[in-house]
Design a protein around this motif. Structure first.
Motif, PDB file in Angstrom:
ATOM      1  N   GLY A 104       0.843  -1.183   0.000  1.00  0.00           N
ATOM      2  CA  GLY A 104       0.000   0.000   0.000  1.00  0.00           C
ATOM      3  C   GLY A 104       0.878   1.232   0.000  1.00  0.00           C
ATOM      4  N   PHE A 105       0.252   2.396   0.029  1.00  0.00           N
ATOM      5  CA  PHE A 105       1.003   3.645   0.057  1.00  0.00           C
ATOM      6  C   PHE A 105       0.128   4.713   0.685  1.00  0.00           C
ATOM      7  N   ALA A 106       0.740   5.843   1.019  1.00  0.00           N
ATOM      8  CA  ALA A 106       0.021   6.946   1.645  1.00  0.00           C
ATOM      9  C   ALA A 106       0.358   8.242   0.915  1.00  0.00           C
ATOM     10  N   GLN A 107      -0.585   9.177   0.928  1.00  0.00           N
ATOM     11  CA  GLN A 107      -0.394  10.488   0.302  1.00  0.00           C
ATOM     12  C   GLN A 107      -0.942  11.562   1.223  1.00  0.00           C
ATOM     13  N   THR A 108      -0.271  12.726   1.219  1.00  0.00           N
ATOM     14  CA  THR A 108      -0.737  13.884   1.977  1.00  0.00           C
ATOM     15  C   THR A 108      -0.895  15.063   1.025  1.00  0.00           C
ATOM     16  N   TYR A 109      -2.030  15.753   1.130  1.00  0.00           N
ATOM     17  CA  TYR A 109      -2.326  16.891   0.271  1.00  0.00           C
ATOM     18  C   TYR A 109      -2.671  18.092   1.153  1.00  0.00           C
ATOM     19  N   LYS A 110      -2.313  19.288   0.690  1.00  0.00           N
ATOM     20  CA  LYS A 110      -2.549  20.501   1.472  1.00  0.00           C
ATOM     21  C   LYS A 110      -3.636  21.349   0.808  1.00  0.00           C
ATOM     22  N   PHE A 111      -4.322  22.141   1.634  1.00  0.00           N
ATOM     23  CA  PHE A 111      -5.263  23.130   1.119  1.00  0.00           C
ATOM     24  C   PHE A 111      -5.249  24.337   2.058  1.00  0.00           C
ATOM     25  N   CYS A 112      -5.701  25.502   1.555  1.00  0.00           N
ATOM     26  CA  CYS A 112      -5.678  26.711   2.377  1.00  0.00           C
ATOM     27  C   CYS A 112      -6.699  27.717   1.872  1.00  0.00           C
ATOM     28  N   ASN A 113      -6.926  28.752   2.705  1.00  0.00           N
ATOM     29  CA  ASN A 113      -7.750  29.916   2.344  1.00  0.00           C
ATOM     30  C   ASN A 113      -7.122  31.117   3.020  1.00  0.00           C
ATOM     31  N   ASP A 114      -6.677  32.109   2.219  1.00  0.00           N
ATOM     32  CA  ASP A 114      -5.997  33.292   2.757  1.00  0.00           C
ATOM     33  C   ASP A 114      -6.972  34.460   2.802  1.00  0.00           C
ATOM     34  N   ALA A 115      -7.942  34.353   3.700  1.00  0.00           N
ATOM     35  CA  ALA A 115      -8.905  35.435   3.968  1.00  0.00           C
ATOM     36  C   ALA A 115      -9.804  35.726   2.772  1.00  0.00           C
ATOM     37  N   SER A 116     -10.283  34.676   2.102  1.00  0.00           N
ATOM     38  CA  SER A 116     -11.315  34.854   1.071  1.00  0.00           C
ATOM     39  C   SER A 116     -12.663  34.478   1.677  1.00  0.00           C
ATOM     40  N   THR A 117     -13.693  35.172   1.261  1.00  0.00           N
ATOM     41  CA  THR A 117     -15.033  34.965   1.834  1.00  0.00           C
ATOM     42  C   THR A 117     -15.559  33.567   1.517  1.00  0.00           C
TER      43      THR A 117
END
Length: 541
Positions: A369-382
């Protein structure tokens, strides 16, 4: 023209047709002229018809006498009608004399009896309404209904018979129909109709309690069964004492474990007395052969050495790779497959490219098997409540420099609706399982086995993070794979394990994972700063 008033000088006479009259000719300047009486008898020389007379006046007080016939088209309304004997008296009727009419007394009316009427005609299409009885007598007489005619009894009506009623077809009972016995009782639930004790009629009674006869009673009544057998099911035993026996002239099959324990040495006392041939499954043997065990049965074999060697169908090893039985005569050799552990055997069937044999004797893929990490963000958007957001698409500002920004508004519809534009559909993918290519089949299909979400934000709110399964290169409806909801506090590390939808976790070739983020609230908008991670584990088979 002068006025004539002196009838003495000018007497009144009956005019003749040749008499002259003085008149005024209106067609010639009103000149005074003379003309014959006959010229004005028909108003200008034209004979007058009855219609012109009636047009002038159709009422007269004189009698009208005509010689000839009168034809009337319409209604005659006389006050009296005079015949040869006057206007008649009350109750008389007008009758022909052959040469005229006369008033006569109405004859007395009398009719015929039913037999006379039926003699004239006994068929009618009319209803027969009778308020009395219909009495029928005579041997062989019957009330016959045919051509689909029914006999219908209204409420309160019945049929009473002092003799038998014979039915040649079905007697249908309605849902509320009752059947009265000799006493008038209609019975109760569960009762049956039986002959009464006196034998004079039928009555409703209760079915007697059933009794179960013993087998001795059954066999005494009859111990021969034709074309029917007996099946014994379950743990049971049939016991015969020393005086009982089984005599069979048929073909018998013994497929269970049968024990013959008699130890006598005579035909009548031995455990098995063979007076015929013994078939070993292949033959009855030849002279000089002996009956030997094959391990799973018996076979006739010669007593000297090995007569033949036969390879048997491979079996499963229980320790040794080969099973040889018997060791003399017709030898049979069976190769045993490896079944795990310390058992020795040949390689079992079932392996394919990329699989290996495990210690329990089964084949499996290379697994892993394998693993993955993904990032997400919001820089002060409504973020508006309950609307879906994903990563920026090519139509969003700074999409290339903000690849983890989840501020692309998708609207109120989830990916299951399949209504996103191709740009927004493509933007949301974080993982895709490519086509098989030349890869081993064992790694073609990864399965999502674990999803964790983590979040850090400066805005206290409830955030929903979702992964959806859908085709990477075909815009369409998606299915939910995993979802987690975090009620975040300000600047506090928050984590949650996503809830998996098991039927959607396998990613076949061409399928991928699509990510959405929502601010879940009844109403209102927020302007958060947030960072998050999606940690996914995959298994392969």
């Amino acid at each position: 023209m002068a006025k004539i008033e002196n009838t003495t000088v000018y007497p009144t006479v009956t005019p003749a047709s040749e008499d002259l009259l003085i008149g005024t000719d209106v067609s010639d300047n009103n000149k005074t002229v003379t003309f014959l009486v006959s010229s004005v008898s028909g108003a200008g020389g034209v004979a007058q018809g009855l219609q012109s007379v009636l047009d002038t006046g159709n009422t007269a007080t004189q009698n009208l006498s005509l010689t000839g016939n009168i034809t009337v088209v319409g209604t005659i309304t006389p006050t009296t009608l005079t015949a040869s004997n006057g206007v008649g008296t009350a109750g008389q009727i007008l009758s022909s004399t052959g040469s005229g009419l006369q008033w006569i007394a109405s004859p007395s009316v009398s009719c015929c009896d039913l037999d006379s009427v039926m003699a004239v005609g006994n068929t009618t299409a009319r209803d027969l309404l009778i308020t009395g009885n219909i009495d029928m007598s005579g041997i062989g007489k019957a009330l016959k209904l045919s051509n689909g005619v029914d006999m219908t009894l209204a409420v309160g009506s019945s049929i009473t018979s002092s003799d038998a009623i014979n039915l040649g077809t079905t007697l249908n009972f309605g849902a509320t129909t009752t059947l009265s016995d000799y006493s008038g009782a209609t019975g109760s639930a569960g009762q049956i109709l039986t002959i009464n004790a006196a034998g004079t009629g039928v009555e409703w009674g209760t079915l007697p309690t059933a009794s179960t006869p013993t087998i001795q009673q059954v066999l005494t009544a009859g111990n021969t069964a034709t074309a029917v057998g007996i099946s014994f099911v379950g743990a049971s035993a049939t016991t015969f004492d020393a005086t009982a026996n089984i005599t069979s002239a048929g073909t018998n099959v013994w497929s269970g474990n049968n024990t013959f324990s008699a130890t006598g040495t005579a035909a009548g006392t031995a455990g098995v007395a063979l007076t015929g041939t013994l078939y070993d499954g292949a033959s009855v043997g030849t002279s000089g052969q002996v009956l030997t065990s094959t391990g799973s049965g018996v076979a006739w074999a010669s007593t000297a050495g090995v007569s033949s060697v036969t390879a048997q169908t491979p079996a499963t090893s229980s320790g040794t790779p080969l099973t040889i039985s018997p060791t003399s005569g017709a030898v049979q050799v069976t190769s045993n497959a490896y079944a795990g552990g310390s058992n020795v055997g040949h390689v079992p069937a079932g392996g394919t490219a990329g699989t290996f044999l495990q210690g329990d004797g089964t084949w499996t893929g290379n697994g892993g098997g394998f693993a993955q990490t993904y990032k997400f963000c919001n820089d002060a958007s409504t973020m508006t409540n309950n609307l879906y957001y994903t990563f920026l698409g090519i139509d969003d500002t700074d999409f290339s420099s903000k690849s983890t920004s989840v501020t692309n508004l998708l609207g109120a519809s989830s990916p299951t609706a399949g209504t996103y534009s191709d740009i927004d559909y493509h933007a949301g993918f974080i993982f895709a399982n490519g086509q098989p290519g030349s890869c081993a089949s064992s790694i073609d299909v990864p399965t999502v086995c674990s999803v964790d979400f983590s979040l850090m934000t400066d805005t206290s709110a409830e955030y929903e993070m979702s992964l959806w399964k859908t085709r990477e290169c075909m815009n369409g409806n998606a299915a939910l794979v995993a979802q987690g909801v975090i009620s975040a506090n300000v600047n506090t590390l928050e984590c949650v394990s996503g809830t998996l939808t098991a039927i959607n976790t396998t990613l076949d070739a061409g399928y991928g994972l699509y990510f959405t983020l929502r601010h879940v609230a009844v109403s209102g908008s927020i302007i958060p700063k947030l960072q998050g991670k999606i940690n996914i584990k995959f298994s392969q088979s």
